[in-house]
Design an enzyme around this catalytic site. Structure first.
Site, PDB file in Angstrom:
ATOM      1  CD  GLU A   1       4.872   3.021  -1.285  1.00 46.75           C
ATOM      2  OE1 GLU A   1       4.438   1.870  -1.147  1.00 46.75           O
ATOM      3  OE2 GLU A   1       4.190   3.939  -1.767  1.00 46.75           O
TER       4      GLU A   1
ATOM      5  CG  ASP B   1       4.758   3.419  -8.415  1.00 43.94           C
ATOM      6  OD1 ASP B   1       3.644   3.891  -8.146  1.00 43.94           O
ATOM      7  OD2 ASP B   1       5.432   2.771  -7.595  1.00 43.94           O
TER       8      ASP B   1
ATOM      9  CD1 TRP C   1      -2.814  -0.520 -11.755  1.00 47.09           C
ATOM     10  CD2 TRP C   1      -4.413   0.952 -11.261  1.00 47.09           C
ATOM     11  NE1 TRP C   1      -2.400   0.195 -10.662  1.00 47.09           N
ATOM     12  CE2 TRP C   1      -3.371   1.109 -10.332  1.00 47.09           C
ATOM     13  CE3 TRP C   1      -5.542   1.787 -11.157  1.00 47.09           C
ATOM     14  CZ2 TRP C   1      -3.407   2.051  -9.301  1.00 47.09           C
ATOM     15  CZ3 TRP C   1      -5.576   2.719 -10.123  1.00 47.09           C
ATOM     16  CH2 TRP C   1      -4.515   2.836  -9.217  1.00 47.09           C
TER      17      TRP C   1
ATOM     18  CG  PHE D   1       5.615  -4.604  -6.193  1.00 50.71           C
ATOM     19  CD1 PHE D   1       4.541  -5.210  -6.834  1.00 50.71           C
ATOM     20  CD2 PHE D   1       5.461  -4.262  -4.850  1.00 50.71           C
ATOM     21  CE1 PHE D   1       3.346  -5.471  -6.165  1.00 50.71           C
ATOM     22  CE2 PHE D   1       4.275  -4.507  -4.170  1.00 50.71           C
ATOM     23  CZ  PHE D   1       3.215  -5.114  -4.826  1.00 50.71           C
TER      24      PHE D   1
ATOM     25  NE  ARG E   1       6.552  -0.983  -1.568  1.00 48.39           N
ATOM     26  CZ  ARG E   1       6.008  -1.153  -0.371  1.00 48.39           C
ATOM     27  NH1 ARG E   1       6.264  -2.236   0.345  1.00 48.39           N
ATOM     28  NH2 ARG E   1       5.204  -0.229   0.139  1.00 48.39           N
ATOM     29  CG  ASP E   2       9.345   0.686  -4.611  1.00 50.48           C
ATOM     30  OD1 ASP E   2       8.854  -0.362  -5.076  1.00 50.48           O
ATOM     31  OD2 ASP E   2       8.696   1.475  -3.905  1.00 50.48           O
TER      32      ASP E   2
HETATM   33  C1  FRU Z   1       4.215   2.963  -4.902  1.00 43.62           C
HETATM   34  C2  FRU Z   1       4.138   1.452  -4.760  1.00 43.62           C
HETATM   35  C3  FRU Z   1       5.534   0.860  -4.708  1.00 43.62           C
HETATM   36  C4  FRU Z   1       5.311  -0.548  -5.192  1.00 43.62           C
HETATM   37  C5  FRU Z   1       4.247  -0.353  -6.244  1.00 43.62           C
HETATM   38  C6  FRU Z   1       3.288  -1.483  -6.377  1.00 43.62           C
HETATM   39  O1  FRU Z   1       3.106   3.539  -5.495  1.00 43.62           O
HETATM   40  O2  FRU Z   1       3.381   1.110  -3.628  1.00 43.62           O
HETATM   41  O3  FRU Z   1       6.142   0.927  -3.449  1.00 43.62           O
HETATM   42  O4  FRU Z   1       6.465  -1.133  -5.711  1.00 43.62           O
HETATM   43  O5  FRU Z   1       3.549   0.834  -5.893  1.00 43.62           O
HETATM   44  O6  FRU Z   1       2.448  -1.315  -7.470  1.00 43.62           O
END
Ligand code: FRU
Length: 490
Positions: free
Chosen positions: A203, A22, A19, A78, A153-154
């Site tokens: 995100e 991002d 899998w 993440f 996040r991110d």
């Molecule tokens: C976006 C997301 C991010 C997160 C990640 C987790 O596709 O949901 O916000 O960090 O994927 O896999």
């Protein structure tokens, strides 16, 4: 490595197995572009996240590297970004190679289960050897969540030259928050940006300057991926153009625009330190959609990235839009050329030549003065009766993609909704169309790059015929070419 599984793209990045979501931690250093990605090495569906890792000299041909970051006692790894810390502001460098610092979200599944609201925190990892090996920073996390908002996040890092500090753009539920740091370790809250009344989940933000070469003016771009109600359903990447003064982002009045109108370009973010002029920025997106990403019918691996794209500013009236184009190096994959030349299409016409319709590049220039058809387009078919249709509806100023019968159904209802459409300004004299087809995906570029349309599909066997067609009149091409394209792993 010659990947031969059904639906495996030949010139798009895919993980070797299992899998992927991002793109993460992208930077350029010492002649190499690094690409990390959300990765779960134990399954073809989402799970405890790692950062998979690959490297490329030209952004076209990739070499897989060992997993860069594994989950640990603070949680899953993440999404996030990486920067080259040229001046060693972090003090993490060892030797002469500039240290590369990655910021990512530690997602604690135990805290999440227990109903805590601070289970997402920002942490660092660094690489002393130009990105080959990674060490997590001992002082993690560097930014705890004191907002009371669960989605936190991110982190996307950028060096802000005018104020001499690092900026972090962070997705915080329905807004982006900005933080500043002198050393990447200590962060101070600056401001936030959102759309009043809009509570969709945001995100994977990105923030960067772009120069308008015509005026000499620099504008700031804020990319944000939106988790629901994208123009053609589900998830998509959007952007704002505006100003960033080191503290605050102020959007131009035209507000939110879509980076890509198709269903399959999410979490698009850009490379740090890429050797390009200030009027360009290179990025890549995840070529899927959370509506069905975990159900698409591939077996060994799941999902691909878009082709890397160059973003630049274009003026339109009082405002700007972002133009996207495939990176130039992609042309190095072109092999045999089939010339269509000047051609009048009436009814249906099959295009044959030295290319395989499921893996080629089409460049079509429409003569709009002579074209009388109100609707024209391209259809791909295979012996199994699957069909994929791209329509150019001049009368309504639209382009659409119909994948409703593009392959066996059943894996997802949302996937087979459609047709999907986008507004397209056809212009007056000529309209250039560029189409990239790669086994299970199409990427369409038109209208000076304002229109990008990216979609995936899963036919029962490869598409074998390509027809062009015109309704109620003639479709006049002033020029046309088709290229067969080489694979990137061959
Ligand atoms: C976006 C997301 C991010 C997160 C990640 C987790 O596709 O949901 O916000 O960090 O994927 O896999």
């Amino acid at each position: 490595r010659a990947y031969g599984e059904p639906h495996r793209p030949r010139f798009h990045f895919t993980p070797p197995a299992q899998w992927m979501n991002d793109p993460n931690g992208m930077f350029y250093l010492n002649g190499e572009y690094h690409l990390s990605y959300q990765y779960y090495p134990d399954s073809t569906v989402w799970g405890p996240m790692h950062w998979g890792h690959a490297v490329s000299k030209d952004l076209v041909r990739w070499e897989h590297l060992p997993i860069a970051l594994y989950p640990d006692s603070l949680g899953y790894i993440f999404s996030g970004s990486a920067v080259v810390d040229h001046d060693n502001t972090s003090g993490l460098a060892a030797g002469d190679t500039p240290v590369v610092v990655a910021a990512f979200t530690h997602h604690d599944p135990v805290g999440e289960q227990a109903g805590a609201n601070d289970f997402q925190k920002q942490s660092l990892a660094f690489s002393p050897d130009g990105g080959r090996t990674w060490t997590k920073y001992a002082g993690n996390p560097v930014l705890a969540n004191e907002t009371g908002i669960r989605d936190f996040r991110d982190p996307k890092l950028i060096w802000h030259e005018p104020t001499g500090k690092w900026i972090m753009a962070l997705a915080v539920y329905d807004r982006v928050q900005f933080y500043a740091s002198p050393d990447l370790k200590q962060w101070t809250y600056l401001s936030e940006f959102g759309i009043p009344g809009d509570t969709r989940l945001w995100e994977c933000p990105d923030l960067f300057p772009l120069l308008d070469p015509e005026t000499g003016e620099t504008r700031w771009v804020l990319l944000v991926s939106i988790q629901q109600d994208a123009p053609n359903g589900g998830t998509a990447t959007s952007y704002f153009i505006g100003d960033f003064d080191g503290t605050r982002f102020l959007a131009d009045p035209d507000r939110q625009q879509w980076l890509d109108w198709g269903t399959d370009n999410y979490a698009f973010v850009t490379w740090d330190n890429a050797p390009v002029s200030p009027d360009r920025r290179i990025g890549i997106g995840w070529m899927s959609n959370w509506q069905y990403a975990q159900q698409v019918p591939t077996e060994a691996w799941r999902s691909a990235m878009t082709v890397p794209r160059v973003l630049s500013l274009r003026r339109e009236g009082e405002g700007y839009f972002l133009a996207s184009a495939p990176i130039g190096a992609l042309e190095s994959l072109r092999a045999e050329e089939t010339r269509l030349g000047r051609r009048v299409i009436i009814g249906e016409q099959e295009i044959q030549g030295s290319f395989s319709p499921d893996r080629c590049e089409l460049l079509l220039q429409t003569d709009l003065e002579r074209t009388t058809a109100s609707l024209f387009g391209i259809t791909l078919t295979n012996p199994g009766g699957d069909r994929l249709i791209i329509g150019l509806d001049r009368e309504n100023g639209q382009v659409w993609v119909d994948r409703r019968n593009s392959g066996p159904k059943g894996f997802s209802d949302a996937f087979f909704v459609g047709p999907h459409s986008a507004p397209l300004d056809f212009g007056e004299a000529t309209m250039d169309l560029r189409l990239l087809l790669d086994v299970a995906s199409l990427e369409l570029f038109a209208g000076e790059g304002k229109l990008n349309f990216t979609e995936v599909f899963f036919p029962s066997s490869p598409f074998q015929t390509l027809t062009v067609w015109a309704q109620d009149g003639e479709w006049v091409l002033s020029d046309g070419r088709v290229y067969s394209l080489g694979g990137i792993w061959e």
